[in-house]
Design a protein around this motif. Structure first.
Motif, PDB file in Angstrom:
ATOM      1  N   LEU A  28     -47.800 -13.294  81.565  1.00  0.00           N
ATOM      2  CA  LEU A  28     -48.184 -14.609  81.934  1.00  0.00           C
ATOM      3  C   LEU A  28     -48.612 -14.606  83.470  1.00  0.00           C
ATOM      4  CD1 LEU A  28     -48.821 -17.353  81.339  1.00  0.00           C
ATOM      5  CD2 LEU A  28     -46.569 -18.014  81.420  1.00  0.00           C
ATOM      6  N   ALA A  29     -47.882 -13.969  84.325  1.00  0.00           N
ATOM      7  CA  ALA A  29     -47.713 -14.292  85.540  1.00  0.00           C
ATOM      8  C   ALA A  29     -49.136 -13.554  86.142  1.00  0.00           C
ATOM      9  CB  ALA A  29     -46.829 -13.782  86.545  1.00  0.00           C
ATOM     10  N   GLY A  30     -49.476 -12.334  85.588  1.00  0.00           N
ATOM     11  CA  GLY A  30     -50.400 -11.864  85.882  1.00  0.00           C
ATOM     12  C   GLY A  30     -51.987 -12.346  85.552  1.00  0.00           C
ATOM     13  N   PHE A  31     -51.965 -12.844  84.070  1.00  0.00           N
ATOM     14  CA  PHE A  31     -53.199 -13.687  83.729  1.00  0.00           C
ATOM     15  C   PHE A  31     -53.216 -14.824  84.353  1.00  0.00           C
ATOM     16  CE2 PHE A  31     -52.719 -10.767  79.900  1.00  0.00           C
ATOM     17  CZ  PHE A  31     -54.226 -10.426  79.701  1.00  0.00           C
ATOM     18  N   LEU A  32     -52.154 -15.772  84.699  1.00  0.00           N
ATOM     19  CA  LEU A  32     -52.296 -17.087  85.209  1.00  0.00           C
ATOM     20  C   LEU A  32     -52.717 -16.845  86.881  1.00  0.00           C
ATOM     21  CD1 LEU A  32     -51.842 -19.933  84.950  1.00  0.00           C
ATOM     22  CD2 LEU A  32     -49.415 -19.293  85.986  1.00  0.00           C
ATOM     23  N   PHE A  33     -52.419 -15.646  87.320  1.00  0.00           N
ATOM     24  CA  PHE A  33     -52.945 -15.217  88.922  1.00  0.00           C
ATOM     25  C   PHE A  33     -54.491 -15.219  88.915  1.00  0.00           C
ATOM     26  CE2 PHE A  33     -54.232 -12.448  92.044  1.00  0.00           C
ATOM     27  CZ  PHE A  33     -53.821 -12.888  93.155  1.00  0.00           C
ATOM     28  N   VAL A  34     -54.998 -14.623  87.603  1.00  0.00           N
ATOM     29  CA  VAL A  34     -56.409 -14.047  87.613  1.00  0.00           C
ATOM     30  C   VAL A  34     -57.468 -15.313  87.145  1.00  0.00           C
ATOM     31  CG1 VAL A  34     -58.185 -12.617  86.504  1.00  0.00           C
ATOM     32  CG2 VAL A  34     -55.883 -11.641  86.902  1.00  0.00           C
ATOM     33  N   GLN A  35     -56.549 -16.252  86.381  1.00  0.00           N
ATOM     34  CA  GLN A  35     -57.203 -17.463  86.000  1.00  0.00           C
ATOM     35  C   GLN A  35     -57.453 -18.294  86.859  1.00  0.00           C
ATOM     36  OE1 GLN A  35     -58.794 -18.643  83.267  1.00  0.00           O
ATOM     37  NE2 GLN A  35     -58.909 -20.851  84.157  1.00  0.00           N
ATOM     38  N   VAL A  36     -56.486 -18.501  87.802  1.00  0.00           N
ATOM     39  CA  VAL A  36     -56.461 -19.643  88.843  1.00  0.00           C
ATOM     40  C   VAL A  36     -57.332 -18.882  89.830  1.00  0.00           C
ATOM     41  CG1 VAL A  36     -55.239 -20.726  90.598  1.00  0.00           C
ATOM     42  CG2 VAL A  36     -54.166 -20.485  88.324  1.00  0.00           C
ATOM     43  N   LYS A  37     -57.648 -17.724  90.333  1.00  0.00           N
ATOM     44  CA  LYS A  37     -58.432 -17.128  91.060  1.00  0.00           C
ATOM     45  C   LYS A  37     -59.697 -17.117  90.800  1.00  0.00           C
ATOM     46  CE  LYS A  37     -55.668 -16.118  94.637  1.00  0.00           C
ATOM     47  NZ  LYS A  37     -56.035 -16.484  96.119  1.00  0.00           N
ATOM     48  N   ALA A  38     -60.231 -17.319  89.403  1.00  0.00           N
ATOM     49  CA  ALA A  38     -61.419 -16.995  88.625  1.00  0.00           C
ATOM     50  C   ALA A  38     -62.427 -18.090  89.305  1.00  0.00           C
ATOM     51  CB  ALA A  38     -61.449 -17.245  87.220  1.00  0.00           C
ATOM     52  N   LYS A  39     -63.568 -18.053  89.680  1.00  0.00           N
ATOM     53  CA  LYS A  39     -64.577 -19.208  90.456  1.00  0.00           C
ATOM     54  C   LYS A  39     -65.034 -19.742  89.267  1.00  0.00           C
ATOM     55  CE  LYS A  39     -63.567 -17.913  94.437  1.00  0.00           C
ATOM     56  NZ  LYS A  39     -62.464 -18.888  95.412  1.00  0.00           N
ATOM     57  N   ARG A  40     -65.058 -19.393  87.984  1.00  0.00           N
ATOM     58  CA  ARG A  40     -65.899 -20.053  86.991  1.00  0.00           C
ATOM     59  C   ARG A  40     -65.133 -19.932  85.630  1.00  0.00           C
ATOM     60  NH1 ARG A  40     -68.650 -16.524  83.603  1.00  0.00           N
ATOM     61  NH2 ARG A  40     -68.595 -14.388  84.514  1.00  0.00           N
ATOM     62  N   TYR A  41     -65.321 -20.737  84.585  1.00  0.00           N
ATOM     63  CA  TYR A  41     -64.740 -20.800  83.361  1.00  0.00           C
ATOM     64  C   TYR A  41     -65.011 -19.352  82.553  1.00  0.00           C
ATOM     65  CZ  TYR A  41     -64.182 -21.872  78.167  1.00  0.00           C
ATOM     66  OH  TYR A  41     -63.795 -21.720  77.148  1.00  0.00           O
ATOM     67  N   ILE A  42     -64.230 -18.480  82.066  1.00  0.00           N
ATOM     68  CA  ILE A  42     -64.456 -17.306  81.551  1.00  0.00           C
ATOM     69  C   ILE A  42     -63.764 -17.568  80.054  1.00  0.00           C
ATOM     70  CG2 ILE A  42     -64.254 -14.771  81.228  1.00  0.00           C
ATOM     71  CD1 ILE A  42     -64.027 -15.006  84.527  1.00  0.00           C
ATOM     72  N   PRO A  43     -64.352 -17.672  79.141  1.00  0.00           N
ATOM     73  CA  PRO A  43     -63.466 -18.041  77.767  1.00  0.00           C
ATOM     74  C   PRO A  43     -62.194 -16.958  77.576  1.00  0.00           C
ATOM     75  CG  PRO A  43     -65.989 -18.405  77.205  1.00  0.00           C
ATOM     76  CD  PRO A  43     -65.792 -17.604  78.682  1.00  0.00           C
ATOM     77  N   TRP A  44     -62.585 -15.685  77.430  1.00  0.00           N
ATOM     78  CA  TRP A  44     -61.646 -14.809  77.018  1.00  0.00           C
ATOM     79  C   TRP A  44     -60.370 -14.889  78.012  1.00  0.00           C
ATOM     80  CZ3 TRP A  44     -59.226 -11.147  79.852  1.00  0.00           C
ATOM     81  CH2 TRP A  44     -59.977 -10.648  81.032  1.00  0.00           C
TER      82      TRP A  44
END
Length: 230
Positions: A28-44
């Motif tokens: 969860l920590a890994g996915f959350l880090f990448v999700q918050v850093k993403a510059k746009r909405y990526i569905p998957w």
């Protein structure tokens, strides 16, 4: 998926509750880090983070119940209070709880904190209704479904505030999902349909993959600039 996915890892793969909790916490920590850093909405990426939050939220409640002996009544009240505090802090700082206004890292972290508490609350409230109160999984699911229908009616027929309606419905989907997951997976002797955690998790996973695939191709849920500016 959170309810049955956690049970699948703990019991079917024999990871046990402590190891499963540690593993899913790291993921969860890994996915959350990448999700918050993403510059746009990526569905998957977004929905994989949701799945991770759902499993970790379930595991938090399971650890409190199974390892620490915290009654489901106490867990339900505690997570309800934490959710209220999360919303209060979010609104105090950002002056909005609308998901269409989440375009900064701080707002997104408030959002994910609220989501985590809703999943933990959903597991506690679902199990409380079905097991402690003794209503059974099917009846509990029906009750939660009726509540969502009433919220929907309030929004469309009586102009219930959209942000309030969204969050009320979102919160209730958690115990609804937990009750449905248990109803499908538990043995008939326990009031379920006996599909098992493997079969139920496979059904939910297939549904999630199908829906996320559709969103990825169709872009029907892509954020609009007008909404992001709201």
């Amino acid at each position: 998926m959170g309810e049955t996915g956690a049970d699948f890892l703990i019991f079917n793969l024999h990871f046990g509750l402590p190891a499963t909790s540690a593993l899913m916490g790291v993921l969860l920590a890994g996915f959350l880090f990448v999700q918050v850093k993403a510059k746009r909405y990526i569905p998957w990426l977004y929905w994989m983070t949701v799945v991770m939050v759902s499993i970790v939220g379930t595991l938090i409640t399971d650890n409190l119940t199974d390892n620490l002996g915290v009654p489901l009544e106490v867990s339900t009240i505690a997570f309800s209070a934490l959710l209220v505090v999360a919303f209060w802090l979010w609104y105090s700082v950002e002056q909005s709880l609308s998901i269409h206004s989440i375009y900064t890292a701080r707002r997104e972290l408030f959002y994910w904190a609220a989501i985590l508490f809703t999943f933990a609350l959903g597991t506690a409230a679902g199990d409380l209704m079905a097991e402690s109160v003794g209503l059974g999984y099917a009846t509990s699911a029906l009750i939660f479904g009726v509540v969502i229908a009433l919220i929907t009616t309030g929004f469309y027929a009586f102009k219930l505030n959209g942000v309030l309606a969204f969050w009320l419905a979102y919160i209730i989907t958690r115990p609804l999902g937990a009750s449905i997951g248990d109803w499908l997976s538990q043995d008939a002797a326990n009031g379920g349909l006996g599909l098992g955690t493997v079969g139920t998790t496979a059904v939910f996973l297939a549904a999630i993959l199908g829906l996320v695939g559709y969103l990825t191709v169709s872009h029907v849920d892509a954020p609009r600039l007008a909404e992001n500016a709201a």
